[in-house]
Design an enzyme around this catalytic site. Structure first.
Site, mmCIF file in Angstrom:
data_model
loop_
_atom_site.group_PDB
_atom_site.id
_atom_site.type_symbol
_atom_site.label_atom_id
_atom_site.label_comp_id
_atom_site.label_asym_id
_atom_site.label_seq_id
_atom_site.Cartn_x
_atom_site.Cartn_y
_atom_site.Cartn_z
ATOM 1 N N GLY A 10 -0.960 90.024 -55.938
ATOM 2 C CA GLY A 10 -0.258 88.900 -55.312
ATOM 3 C C GLY A 10 1.221 88.963 -55.651
ATOM 4 O O GLY A 10 1.581 89.333 -56.763
ATOM 5 N N ARG A 71 -3.555 94.536 -52.354
ATOM 6 C CA ARG A 71 -4.573 94.530 -53.413
ATOM 7 C C ARG A 71 -5.467 95.751 -53.261
ATOM 8 O O ARG A 71 -6.673 95.627 -53.102
ATOM 9 C CB ARG A 71 -5.402 93.258 -53.327
ATOM 10 N N ASP A 102 -3.371 92.050 -63.933
ATOM 11 C CA ASP A 102 -4.511 92.718 -64.523
ATOM 12 C C ASP A 102 -5.054 93.891 -63.681
ATOM 13 O O ASP A 102 -5.325 94.971 -64.215
ATOM 14 C CB ASP A 102 -5.598 91.652 -64.677
ATOM 15 N N THR A 124 2.503 87.955 -63.021
ATOM 16 C CA THR A 124 1.542 87.065 -62.369
ATOM 17 C C THR A 124 1.998 85.636 -62.567
ATOM 18 O O THR A 124 2.390 85.248 -63.682
ATOM 19 C CB THR A 124 0.084 87.202 -62.871
ATOM 20 N N ASP A 126 0.066 83.357 -62.625
ATOM 21 C CA ASP A 126 -1.032 82.705 -63.364
ATOM 22 C C ASP A 126 -0.861 82.760 -64.888
ATOM 23 O O ASP A 126 -1.562 82.054 -65.607
ATOM 24 C CB ASP A 126 -2.368 83.368 -63.004
ATOM 25 N N ASP A 128 -1.959 84.860 -66.974
ATOM 26 C CA ASP A 128 -3.252 85.089 -67.637
ATOM 27 C C ASP A 128 -3.406 86.520 -68.164
ATOM 28 O O ASP A 128 -4.521 86.980 -68.394
ATOM 29 C CB ASP A 128 -4.408 84.737 -66.684
ATOM 30 N N ARG A 170 -7.103 81.209 -61.234
ATOM 31 C CA ARG A 170 -8.505 81.566 -61.000
ATOM 32 C C ARG A 170 -9.395 81.333 -62.224
ATOM 33 O O ARG A 170 -10.359 80.608 -62.172
ATOM 34 C CB ARG A 170 -8.584 83.064 -60.743
HETATM 35 O O1 F6P Z 1 -2.122 86.514 -58.057
HETATM 36 C C1 F6P Z 1 -2.886 85.492 -58.515
HETATM 37 C C2 F6P Z 1 -3.101 84.445 -57.489
HETATM 38 O O2 F6P Z 1 -1.908 83.751 -57.337
HETATM 39 C C3 F6P Z 1 -4.283 83.537 -57.856
HETATM 40 O O3 F6P Z 1 -3.946 82.424 -58.603
HETATM 41 C C4 F6P Z 1 -4.854 83.175 -56.516
HETATM 42 O O4 F6P Z 1 -6.237 82.936 -56.610
HETATM 43 C C5 F6P Z 1 -4.592 84.390 -55.716
HETATM 44 O O5 F6P Z 1 -3.436 84.985 -56.246
HETATM 45 C C6 F6P Z 1 -4.439 84.128 -54.230
HETATM 46 O O6 F6P Z 1 -4.154 85.335 -53.627
HETATM 47 P P1 F6P Z 1 -4.066 85.671 -52.088
HETATM 48 O O7 F6P Z 1 -2.614 85.874 -51.824
HETATM 49 O O8 F6P Z 1 -4.829 86.918 -51.920
HETATM 50 O O9 F6P Z 1 -4.606 84.499 -51.325
#
Ligand code: F6P
Length: 342
Positions: A10, A71, A102, A124, A126, A128, A170
């Site tokens: 992301g 991804r 990660d 990130t 997040d 995390d 998440r």
């Molecule tokens: O990269 C982490 C994140 O921001 C998460 O918190 C979230 O679940 C996910 O990406 C959403 O990603 P996407 O852009 O694939 O909807």
């Protein structure tokens, strides 16, 4: 030395600031760069762009990533993994600087174990990722959540409602905890602590008893009610790294709170707003410090390492240590936030 830079997973405010810093410091150290498009996908498809002083000019405040991202998991099949390694040779790359979370850094770890020189930069929103106190992008996301909560407060209070605000996170509720703390949430729900719907409702009721006829509840997308026994997902499909698309806890909770308390309840999903736009000053500086040190690690031949923040110092840690497990919310800070619940 020829160095490939890629951004994976992301996107996150500060990615461009890292690219700029790696290239600027790297050029002082006689490193040559190419940008790999769309994360690991670009290495599988040999899609790349030159990275020069000119092409990185003006990047510091820009959100997104000039390299694009995806991804893509190149270790999904052995055939792809072999293609990845042979393309790195074909491009005569001496090292890959991978900027990611990660999943992206997990690939960098595996590549290093196969003899490819890699250096990681922790990204990130997040926050995390293990082995670093903070990832860049997190501060920007928290600022966006804080501003949203300030705005939601006034309208929620005016209408005497309950507002459930769903934020990203998440498996770890860092954004919910920090954003909720900064924005004065009346309750914060995180994946690490499955919640009881009746307890959430009793917070709303307690507030009503002391004359507060509105409440703001912040829920991480991965938070879930004890009775459900697992996270609420959008659909059953998994991405290349095996993650389900989360979402729905805000809507679920808003319905339940309205039913059980009688308060008119709305929900807002902040979603990708938390990842878009310009990075905060803190994230620009952190991203820049990470990028400069990453270039130096390449120059020093310290591969299989990730730059990290320990306290206020930039250090380097092994990629393996960084990608081992999810860094969940510090219990102390959640306890502090809970002082203000109700
Ligand atoms: O990269 C982490 C994140 O921001 C998460 O918190 C979230 O679940 C996910 O990406 C959403 O990603 P996407 O852009 O694939 O909807």
């Amino acid at each position: 030395m020829n160095v490939g830079i890629l951004t994976g997973g992301g996107d996150c405010p500060g990615l461009n600031a890292v690219i700029r810093a790696v290239v600027r410091r790297g050029q002082q150290l006689d490193l040559r760069f190419i940008g790999i498009r769309d994360g690991w996908k670009g290495l599988l498809n040999l899609a790349f762009v030159p990275l020069t002083k000119d092409s990185i000019s003006g990047l510091l405040p820009r959100g997104g990533t000039i390299l694009g991202t995806s991804r893509t998991n190149p270790f999904k099949t052995e055939e792809d993994a072999e293609r990845l390694v042979s393309n790195i040779k074909k491009l005569r790359l001496d090292c890959i600087v991978a900027i990611g979370g990660d999943d992206t850094l997990g690939v960098a770890t595996k590549l290093y174990e196969r003899g490819v020189n890699t250096v990681g930069v922790p990204k990130t929103i997040d926050n995390d990722l293990s082995a670093t106190d903070f990832t860049f992008g997190f501060d920007t996301a928290v600022s966006i959540v804080t501003e949203a909560l300030d705005r939601l407060h006034t309208t929620t209070e005016a209408h005497h409602r309950v507002m459930v605000v769903e934020v990203m996170g998440r498996h770890a509720g860092w954004i919910a905890t920090y954003g909720g703390l900064a924005g004065g949430a009346d309750m914060i729900l995180i994946p690490e602590e499955p919640f009881d719907v009746d307890e959430v409702c009793s917070v709303v009721k307690k507030r009503e008893d002391r004359g507060k006829n509105f409440s703001i509840i912040v829920a991480a997308e991965g938070a879930y009610p004890k009775e459900a026994g697992g996270m609420i997902t959008k659909d059953k499909e998994l991405d290349a790294f095996g993650h389900a698309r989360l979402g729905g806890v805000g809507e679920f909770l808003a319905e339940e709170v309205e039913k059980r308390t009688g308060f008119e309840t709305r929900f807002v999903v902040l979603g990708h707003l938390q990842r878009g736009g310009t990075p905060t000053a803190y994230d620009r500086i952190l991203a820049t410090r990470y990028g400069v040190r990453a270039a130096e690690l390449v120059h020093e031949g310290k591969f299989g390492r990730m730059v990290a923040l320990h306290g206020n110092r930039i250090v380097d840690v092994s990629l393996k240590e960084a990608t081992g497990e999810t860094k969940t919310v510090d219990k102390e800070i959640y306890k502090l936030a809970s002082v203000f619940f109700g």
